[in-house]
Design a protein around this motif. Structure first.
Motif, mmCIF file in Angstrom:
data_model
loop_
_atom_site.group_PDB
_atom_site.id
_atom_site.type_symbol
_atom_site.label_atom_id
_atom_site.label_comp_id
_atom_site.label_asym_id
_atom_site.label_seq_id
_atom_site.Cartn_x
_atom_site.Cartn_y
_atom_site.Cartn_z
ATOM 1 N N ILE A 134 -49.002 6.187 -26.807
ATOM 2 C CA ILE A 134 -48.482 7.389 -26.162
ATOM 3 C C ILE A 134 -47.241 6.997 -25.387
ATOM 4 N N LYS A 135 -46.336 7.949 -25.244
ATOM 5 C CA LYS A 135 -45.059 7.661 -24.601
ATOM 6 C C LYS A 135 -44.689 8.804 -23.673
ATOM 7 N N PHE A 136 -44.156 8.450 -22.495
ATOM 8 C CA PHE A 136 -43.711 9.443 -21.507
ATOM 9 C C PHE A 136 -42.216 9.215 -21.289
ATOM 10 N N ASP A 137 -41.391 10.108 -21.847
ATOM 11 C CA ASP A 137 -39.950 9.978 -21.702
ATOM 12 C C ASP A 137 -39.296 11.261 -21.198
ATOM 13 N N GLU A 138 -40.090 12.265 -20.879
ATOM 14 C CA GLU A 138 -39.580 13.496 -20.284
ATOM 15 C C GLU A 138 -40.101 13.602 -18.861
ATOM 16 N N TRP A 139 -39.166 13.707 -17.908
ATOM 17 C CA TRP A 139 -39.540 13.709 -16.505
ATOM 18 C C TRP A 139 -38.905 14.888 -15.777
ATOM 19 N N ASP A 140 -38.943 16.072 -16.422
ATOM 20 C CA ASP A 140 -38.518 17.268 -15.710
ATOM 21 C C ASP A 140 -39.551 17.671 -14.659
ATOM 22 N N GLU A 141 -40.789 17.316 -14.904
ATOM 23 C CA GLU A 141 -41.865 17.471 -13.931
ATOM 24 C C GLU A 141 -42.864 16.354 -14.177
ATOM 25 N N LEU A 142 -43.787 16.196 -13.246
ATOM 26 C CA LEU A 142 -44.754 15.113 -13.361
ATOM 27 C C LEU A 142 -45.686 15.387 -14.540
ATOM 28 N N PRO A 143 -45.756 14.508 -15.540
ATOM 29 C CA PRO A 143 -46.606 14.759 -16.705
ATOM 30 C C PRO A 143 -48.076 14.865 -16.323
ATOM 31 N N ALA A 144 -48.813 15.550 -17.176
ATOM 32 C CA ALA A 144 -50.246 15.697 -16.945
ATOM 33 C C ALA A 144 -50.923 14.334 -16.994
ATOM 34 N N GLY A 145 -51.863 14.126 -16.097
ATOM 35 C CA GLY A 145 -52.570 12.851 -16.008
ATOM 36 C C GLY A 145 -52.026 11.927 -14.949
ATOM 37 N N PHE A 146 -50.771 12.161 -14.493
ATOM 38 C CA PHE A 146 -50.186 11.349 -13.430
ATOM 39 C C PHE A 146 -50.493 11.969 -12.079
ATOM 40 N N SER A 147 -50.599 11.116 -11.075
ATOM 41 C CA SER A 147 -50.848 11.593 -9.717
ATOM 42 C C SER A 147 -50.134 10.677 -8.736
ATOM 43 N N ASN A 148 -49.920 11.194 -7.507
ATOM 44 C CA ASN A 148 -49.273 10.461 -6.425
ATOM 45 C C ASN A 148 -50.236 10.297 -5.265
ATOM 46 N N ILE A 149 -50.249 9.116 -4.673
ATOM 47 C CA ILE A 149 -51.005 8.865 -3.445
ATOM 48 C C ILE A 149 -50.056 8.184 -2.468
ATOM 49 N N ALA A 150 -49.863 8.774 -1.283
ATOM 50 C CA ALA A 150 -48.935 8.247 -0.276
ATOM 51 C C ALA A 150 -49.698 7.892 0.981
ATOM 52 N N THR A 151 -49.419 6.732 1.516
ATOM 53 C CA THR A 151 -49.997 6.272 2.786
ATOM 54 C C THR A 151 -48.889 5.655 3.605
ATOM 55 N N PHE A 152 -49.181 5.477 4.895
ATOM 56 C CA PHE A 152 -48.223 4.839 5.786
ATOM 57 C C PHE A 152 -48.787 3.528 6.263
ATOM 58 N N MET A 153 -47.991 2.487 6.174
ATOM 59 C CA MET A 153 -48.463 1.165 6.559
ATOM 60 C C MET A 153 -48.643 1.093 8.073
ATOM 61 N N ASP A 154 -49.784 0.573 8.516
ATOM 62 C CA ASP A 154 -50.040 0.405 9.943
ATOM 63 C C ASP A 154 -49.303 -0.820 10.434
ATOM 64 N N THR A 155 -48.150 -0.592 11.096
ATOM 65 C CA THR A 155 -47.330 -1.681 11.624
ATOM 66 C C THR A 155 -47.202 -1.498 13.117
ATOM 67 N N VAL A 156 -46.228 -2.221 13.706
ATOM 68 C CA VAL A 156 -46.000 -2.102 15.139
ATOM 69 C C VAL A 156 -45.541 -0.706 15.522
ATOM 70 N N VAL A 157 -45.048 0.054 14.536
ATOM 71 C CA VAL A 157 -44.603 1.403 14.846
ATOM 72 C C VAL A 157 -45.784 2.308 15.122
ATOM 73 N N GLY A 158 -46.898 2.018 14.511
ATOM 74 C CA GLY A 158 -48.097 2.815 14.736
ATOM 75 C C GLY A 158 -48.647 3.328 13.444
ATOM 76 N N PRO A 159 -49.880 3.830 13.457
ATOM 77 C CA PRO A 159 -50.497 4.365 12.244
ATOM 78 C C PRO A 159 -49.834 5.655 11.812
ATOM 79 N N SER A 160 -50.238 6.088 10.637
ATOM 80 C CA SER A 160 -49.588 7.251 10.050
ATOM 81 C C SER A 160 -49.800 8.525 10.858
ATOM 82 N N ASP A 161 -50.930 8.631 11.543
ATOM 83 C CA ASP A 161 -51.168 9.867 12.271
ATOM 84 C C ASP A 161 -50.288 9.985 13.502
ATOM 85 N N SER A 162 -49.590 8.892 13.879
ATOM 86 C CA SER A 162 -48.682 8.956 15.008
ATOM 87 C C SER A 162 -47.332 9.528 14.616
ATOM 88 N N ARG A 163 -47.072 9.663 13.325
ATOM 89 C CA ARG A 163 -45.822 10.239 12.872
ATOM 90 C C ARG A 163 -45.993 11.751 12.753
#
Length: 1031
Positions: A134-163
């Motif tokens: 299978i091949k994914f070469d069209e990226w006008d929108e996120l193809p079916a089956g793909f997903s995004n997960i975003a987190t914030f790294m806990d550093t000296v700046v603080g955890p993600s809930d502090s932003r």
């Protein structure tokens, strides 16, 4: 597993395998499908067995009413082909199930599995197939089956809930032909899960040019356990404009693919995202149909495994066998277009001007050219014409270090000579040497060690174009092919070497590059300045976004290596179908590189001459020596001074050392490396000092990601930043050279020992730190922190800095304590045992010192035991006893004398035969008060009192014996004697007869006329015989 695909949907991955379920539809093995199949059979049976007036028999099934699919594979690896009715179709007479192909069967590329006969057939024209991929070469929108997960790294700046917004808006963004990673400091994963029937691989193309992003690709199984692909996990950096490729083998079963990026923002620097395209997965079971080519592509032969892109000024629709040409006079199209676009009227944004090289007359021509490819029309009513070319202007002079020998071009001056660009090259005078480097401030032609190019990550419109154009007194960004092109300008320098006279200067600076620029932007343009060392990796050093006024930037070189400096300008990062920001540009007015190998000289500088040499041959001065102006000889700097890195001529080149410091011949700096390199390319070779990302400094900063954070298997760090490369001084004061440590920045020390402050600075300047960075290290005595101690940062500034320019650190260690002296310990004396006594020495608590003098050894001395004091006590007691015996004997002897005198008195009285009357009373009656008690105020010792008593009593006895019958005298003497003795009372309560028998018979009898003499004798006798008693 049973899957079916009916062709791609715009924005989704093409080449869907039979194993990829589609949304909104239950998989064929689910209970819904089974019930539907069973229900169809029941309906047919019910219709045949129980006919009714309201129902009609179902028509027989046609081939168009159903499709074939495979059942789930059993334990033996076999499966069945079954017929599944299409949606909203009611029919009877479905084909019976038959045994299907083995589970590992698949067709080759360009073929598909024809389910009716279960044979592989070639795809027709206008379609393609990957076979088992299978091949994914069209990226006008996120193809079916793909997903995004975003987190914030806990550093000296603080955890993600502090932003405020966290990372909810961070994701991979589809950009048409590719997908782009996030641009912030969140950790975002692009995830896709696939089930393979056999071993396969995953392949993708990418661009990864900014090492301030950590880019990794890894695979997990269905148990969320990471596969053993450590060597393939870290993706290598790519050069600007180049697409790299990455492939990893896949095992059969479920594979969860992760593309993960983590941005490390350094100040306000923009992060260049990671780009990914053409994701191909090989190893799925089979493809049951071919897929039509997407619009803008075509396939002109059977059995194709991909589709070709339509060229410029052509277009195609979905499933095209060939591309259709546009009307060239009125229409145009870009590569891979699905339709043609009408040509707009020409404007000033559609052409640009250039300067031709100088001719023999010293003239240059201004030429105007259309931006290629030309998409505008000049024949429309509101269109403009191309201005006439050929206007001649005077050529600018040659750049410093070059000369014009009457030709139309400039040439570099020969070695040992110099020129300011307007005159011929001249040799350097005696005692001087050429100051080598490059100084470009006139831009008639592009210098020989510079080149320009253009590239776009999504198309090839500007390939072959000049990214920058010379414009006389500056060089500016070119037009490019689209607004999101990267316009590249490169400067190559083979190395850096300080001049002979500067070899003894302090510091690690070998050279510097300075450029003056300005940006004119109406959108989100960005200018990147990047450095490549030894042609291994390009690092973004600094970037500027938006319009910037004319300013200078300097980058310092610390090592001798081959450098390539790159300026990349992008008008916008958003793809545009038409040109909107063609007038946005960057202008660079001058570029200066000092101490460049193979450079030219615009001036000469003084150098030292050998003591036995004449002429202009220069010799290097030893470290710490300056060049004396009068003799051009090397002379050592005074004590506690060091040589400037910018000047060595004259005594003023010697700079005094800071407080608490002295000059020496050595230097101690930390070597800070970027260990990202260790995971990408092994650049550090044993025994070699060729470190691509190494910096030498007293203090340097790297952003560290711990190994346990975000699933990294090893600790990572970003490119190191120099915070301190020059030592200023050490003092107990909190301020030195405009660097101030506030009192409330760190907690109060527990002891009275003052903190010691080390002050440093860095000569590296940035847009936010125009004076460079500075560092203050507070050394604090803490005996509990042994060895290296503990380093902390201010609580108000978790990153060690509050403004990004001045850094503060608290270093607590026992090594910061003062040296121990004799005032830091005390002695303890032990008990005296067997004539010896131990003296121990212990440190004062708490101990606030280190090293220095050592504790003295315990001391052993002779001593007197407790028997000595017993002897002394016995001696004192014996002396006291002897004294008491002596006093007793003394008074006993005195008493004997009184008895003798008394006897003699009695005998005298008897001889006179005086008759003494009886005494009335000699004692105090019971209940009477002693009215005759006399108290003396003079305090005398017991010995003196006894001695005085004896003397007076003796005197009275002698007086009585002389005249015993003198009544008045005896009474007076007796009264005086009794009243002078404190504490004595005369008893008067006894009758006279009481004493008659006590009176000796030989008491003299007095005449009658002295009748009281007998009474006096009674009293005297009574007193002497202790009848007068102490109360």
């Amino acid at each position: 597993m049973l899957f079916r695909s009916r062709g791609p949907v715009r924005g989704r991955g093409r080449g869907r395998p039979a194993e990829a379920p589609r949304r909104g539809r239950s998989p064929p093995w689910s209970p819904a499908w089974i019930c539907c199949w069973a229900l169809a059979g029941c309906q047919a049976a019910w219709a045949g067995d129980l006919p009714s007036a309201s129902s009609r028999p179902l028509p027989p099934c046609q081939e168009k009413d159903y499709h074939f699919e495979y059942t789930e594979c059993d334990s033996s690896g076999s499966r069945w082909r079954v017929a599944i009715p299409n949606s909203a179709v009611d029919c009877s007479g479905l084909p019976d199930p038959v045994r299907g192909k083995e589970c590992t069967f698949s067709c080759a590329s360009g073929e598909y599995l024809e389910m009716k006969n279960q044979v592989c057939s070639k795809c027709g024209e206008g379609t393609y197939s990957l076979g088992s991929g299978i091949k994914f070469d069209e990226w006008d929108e996120l193809p079916a089956g793909f997903s995004n997960i975003a987190t914030f790294m806990d550093t000296v700046v603080g955890p993600s809930d502090s932003r405020p917004d966290g990372c909810n808006n961070s994701s991979w963004i589809p950009r048409g032909n590719y997908i782009e990673s996030n641009r912030d400091d969140c950790t975002v994963s692009l995830i896709y899960a696939v089930h393979l029937k056999k071993s396969g691989y995953v392949f993708f193309e990418y661009q990864y040019v900014d090492n301030n992003i950590f880019f990794e690709f890894f695979i997990q199984n269905d148990q969320c356990q990471e596969m053993d692909t450590t060597t393939d996990k870290w993706v290598k950096l790519t050069d600007n404009g180049e697409w790299g490729s990455h492939s990893v083998m896949l095992k059969s079963g479920t594979n969860i693919l992760y593309w993960r990026t983590t941005g490390i923002l350094m100040g306000s620097k923009a992060v260049k995202p990671v780009l990914v395209k053409n994701i191909t997965i090989e190893g799925v079971a089979y493809t049951s149909e071919c897929f039509p080519c997407k619009p803008g592509t075509f396939s002109n032969k059977p059995g194709s495994f991909n589709c070709q892109v339509c060229p410029r000024n052509t277009y195609s629709e979905k499933g095209a066998k060939e591309c259709i040409r546009c009307k060239e006079d009125s229409q145009f199209s870009e590569e891979g277009s699905s339709e043609c676009t009408e040509r707009p009227p020409c404007t000033t944004k559609d052409y640009f001007q250039i300067h031709t090289p100088c001719d023999e007359e010293g003239k240059t021509q201004i030429m105007y050219k259309w931006i290629e490819p030309k998409i505008c029309r000049e024949d429309l009513t509101d269109a403009i014409r191309l201005p006439p070319s050929g206007e001649k202007k005077d050529c600018p002079p040659c750049n410093p270090g070059f000369y014009n020998n009457g030709s139309s071009s400039c040439h570099p001056c020969p070695p040992g000579t110099f020129s300011d660009g307007t005159k011929d090259c001249r040799p350097c005078p005696a005692g001087t040497e050429p100051a080598l480097g490059f100084e470009y401030k006139w831009w008639n032609v592009l210098p020989g060690n510079m080149k320009t190019s253009c590239f776009n990550v999504g198309n090839s419109k500007c390939d072959g174009m000049n990214g920058w154009e010379v414009a006389g007194d500056h060089i500016q960004s070119g037009a490019g092919g689209s607004d999101n092109d990267y316009l590249i300008l490169n400067l190559h320098i083979p190395g850096f070497k300080p001049p002979t006279s500067m070899t003894g200067a302090m510091g690690s600076e070998l050279g510097r590059i300075t450029f003056v620029f300005e940006t004119l932007c109406s959108a989100d343009c960005v200018l990147y300045f990047m450095v490549d060392i030894n042609r291994k990796s390009t690092n973004v050093v600094e970037s500027w976004g938006g319009t910037k006024e004319k300013q200078a930037y300097t980058h310092i070189i610390f090592k001798n290596a081959t450098f390539t400096f790159t300026w990349a300008f992008q008008r916008t990062n958003q793809g545009q179908d038409n040109r909107r920001f063609i007038n946005d540009m960057v202008k660079i007015y001058s570029i200066t590189a000092t101490n460049a190998v193979d450079g030219v000289a615009s001036s000469c500088r003084a150098c030292a001459l050998g003591s036995e040499q004449s002429g202009s041959s220069c010799v290097p001065c030893p470290p710490g020596h300056y060049i004396e102006k009068e003799t051009n000889q090397c002379k050592e700097c005074p004590p506690d001074t060091y040589l400037s890195i910018h000047q060595v001529y004259g005594k003023e080149a010697c700079i005094p050392c800071g407080p608490g410091s002295k000059s020496n011949q050595g230097k101690k700096m930390a070597l800070c490396t970027n260990n990202i390199t260790d995971f990408t390319v092994k650049e550090i070779v044993a025994g070699s000092d060729d470190y691509t990302n190494l910096v030498g400094a007293f203090v340097c900063q790297s952003t560290i990601i711990p190994s346990e954070s975000k699933g990294f298997r090893a600790a990572l760090s970003s490119q190191s930043i120099i915070l301190a490369d020059t030592f200023l001084g050490v003092t107990v004061e909190t301020t030195l050279q405009n660097i101030n440590i506030k009192e409330d920045m760190f907690p109060v020390p527990p002891s009275q020992i003052p903190d010691v402050h080390f002050f440093y600075k860095s000569s590296t300047t940035t847009t936010s730190c125009i004076n460079g960075r500075s560092t203050a290290v507070k050394m604090r005595c803490n005996p509990t922190k042994s060895g290296a101690g503990v380093i902390s940062v201010p609580s108000k500034c978790p990153a060690g800095t509050c403004d990004g320019c001045t850094f503060y650190f608290l270093w607590e260690s026992a090594e910061a304590c003062p040296l121990c002296t004799e005032h830091d310990f005390h002695e303890i004396e032990g008990a005296c045992k067997r004539g010896f006594q131990e003296t121990l020495y212990v440190w004062n608590e708490p101990k606030w010192c280190i090293k220095g003098i050592s504790l003295p050894e315990k001391k052993l001395a002779t001593c007197e035991t407790v028997d000595f004091w017993l002897k002394v006590g016995a001696g004192v007691g014996a002396f006291t006893a002897v004294l008491l015996v002596a006093l007793t004997c003394y008074f006993w002897k005195k008493n004997q004398k009184l008895e003798y005198k008394y006897s003699k008195l009695v005998m005298t009285t008897n001889s006179k035969e005086c008759e003494l009357p009886a005494a009335d009373s000699c004692a105090i009656m019971e209940g009477e008060d002693n009215e005759e008690e006399v108290v003396y105020s003079n305090k005398q010792s017991l010995l003196r009192k006894l001695k005085s008593l004896a003397t007076k009593f003796s005197h009275w006895i002698n007086s009585a014996l002389k005249d015993p019958c003198n009544t008045k005298r005896q009474k007076r003497n007796l009264t005086n004697f009794s009243t002078e003795k404190k504490g004595f009372k005369l008893r008067k309560d006894l009758p006279q007869d009481t004493f008659a028998s006590d009176i000796p018979v030989n008491i003299p009898q007095c005449p009658k006329k002295s009748g009281n003499n007998k009474e006096i004798v009674y009293l005297l006798y009574f007193f002497l015989t202790s009848r007068c008693r102490e109360s």
